[in-house]
Design a protein around this motif. Structure first.
Motif: not given
Ligand code: GLU
Length: 358
Positions: A51, A132, A135, A147, A208
């Motif tokens: 993200v 990952n 999302d 994560n 997150r």
């Molecule tokens: N899966 C999200 C990403 O790659 C991050 C999730 C998290 O912050 O733990 O952007």
């Protein structure tokens, strides 16, 4: 030296303050991993940053709704993130692989073993898996908390010797890290420490997760027999220092407990997939937590809510309504109700299929 590790890298480690991918840092991380890889250490990466990297590519993200925004940014950003890793690993002659997962991929034991097979075959072929959460297609209500949760699951599933959770703070402090009086805790036991009494719930900028969820995941994972290190991924040489257990860079280590049998490892992360709830009395709670292997009898149950089939997972609540464990039903709810007053009827949950939270 650890021989197998799962390394979770947070968005804050991979991005610069302006939100762009920090190529220098990612390059330093891949250099360390490459060296350890060449020494035979099995490494699985759980990398955030999709993200965050999407945000640096899409100049005007849609103001539509948070779900569409996450879908757009993560699907754009994931390409950039993994191609960055791939280019850098390639310079060391290392092949990496992208594995995108949703929480649903761990739902049944069949799915779980399928995931395990995927990561095993990659490791056997000397490929570095980069995992990952997917999302782009994950349904918000069914996502991992963050994560860190995914990394705990992966480390447990793959029997990693250690899990490293890397963010931009040094570890767990006995108070708010920004206050000068707070001290870094270097060692935490896998049970018995109530982290919520001193860890702040403050979230990081780009990812997150927060420190409290990190701590809880760390505690659960350590209880399953895996050493967990929460450390600052922005510090040079941190990964090598942790793998070699040189102990030069201060961080928080959760001491590993006795490893759980494989089926309990899966159950430990299945709280979101239970079919029904059973509430037990204090006596049953004490018996389950006693050092003796104890199965859950109907006699210890005060209430069953929801219906279930044989083999379904049940959430077990104590007399205060607190979830204390997960168990696999040996028979269905109809049979349980029929025999409810039969004190000697065979246990609803056999000890071998009972997981208690630390
Ligand atoms: N899966 C999200 C990403 O790659 C991050 C999730 C998290 O912050 O733990 O952007």
């Amino acid at each position: 030296m650890y021989k197998s590790v799962t390394i979770k890298i947070g968005s804050n480690v991979l991005t610069r303050p302006d939100g762009k991918l920090d190529l220098e840092r990612i390059s330093h991380i891949t250099d360390q991993i490459a060296e350890l890889h060449d020494q035979g250490v099995k490494i699985i990466l759980v990398s955030s940053g999709a993200v965050a990297s999407g945000r640096s590519l899409v100049s005007k993200p849609p103001k539509k709704d948070p779900v569409s925004e996450r879908q757009l940014l993560s699907s754009v950003g994931q390409v950039k993130l993994v191609s960055t890793y791939a280019t850098l690993f390639d310079q060391h002659g290392i092949t990496c692989a992208q594995v995108l997962v949703t929480k649903q991929d761990f739902r049944t034991r069949e799915h779980y073993l399928n995931m395990k097979n995927c990561l095993s075959v990659l490791l056997e072929n000397n490929i570095v898996p980069i995992i990952n959460e997917n999302d782009a297609v994950s349904v918000t209500a069914l996502m991992f908390t963050d994560n860190d949760e995914l990394a705990g699951l992966v480390a447990t599933m793959m029997n990693s010797e250690a899990l490293f959770i890397l963010s931009n703070v040094d570890g767990i402090f006995n108070g708010n890290p920004s206050e000068p009086t707070s001290v870094l805790i270097e060692e935490i036991h896998n049970t018995g420490t109530d982290l919520s009494s001193f860890v702040t719930t403050q979230k990081s900028n780009f990812g997150r997760g927060g420190m409290l969820t990190k701590g809880r995941i760390a505690q659960n994972t350590a209880a399953a027999g895996i050493a967990v290190h929460i450390a600052n991924g922005t510090k040079p040489g941190i990964i090598a220092d942790l793998v070699n257990q040189t102990g030069e860079i201060a961080h928080t280590k959760f001491l590993p407990g006795t490893p759980h049998p494989a089926v309990k490892k899966w159950m430990a992360y299945s709280a979101g997939f239970t079919s029904a709830e059973v509430t037990i009395n204090q006596g049953a709670r004490d018996a389950l937590f006693s050092p003796r292997a104890t199965s859950l009898l109907l006699a210890g149950i005060t209430n069953i809510s929801g219906s279930f089939k044989k083999g379904d997972l049940l959430r077990i609540l104590d007399h205060n309504g607190k979830t204390i464990g997960i168990g696999k039903a040996q028979y269905d709810s109809k049979k349980a109700e029929e025999h409810f007053s039969d004190k000697k009827f065979k246990p609803l949950v056999h000890y071998d299929y009972l997981f208690l939270f630390p």
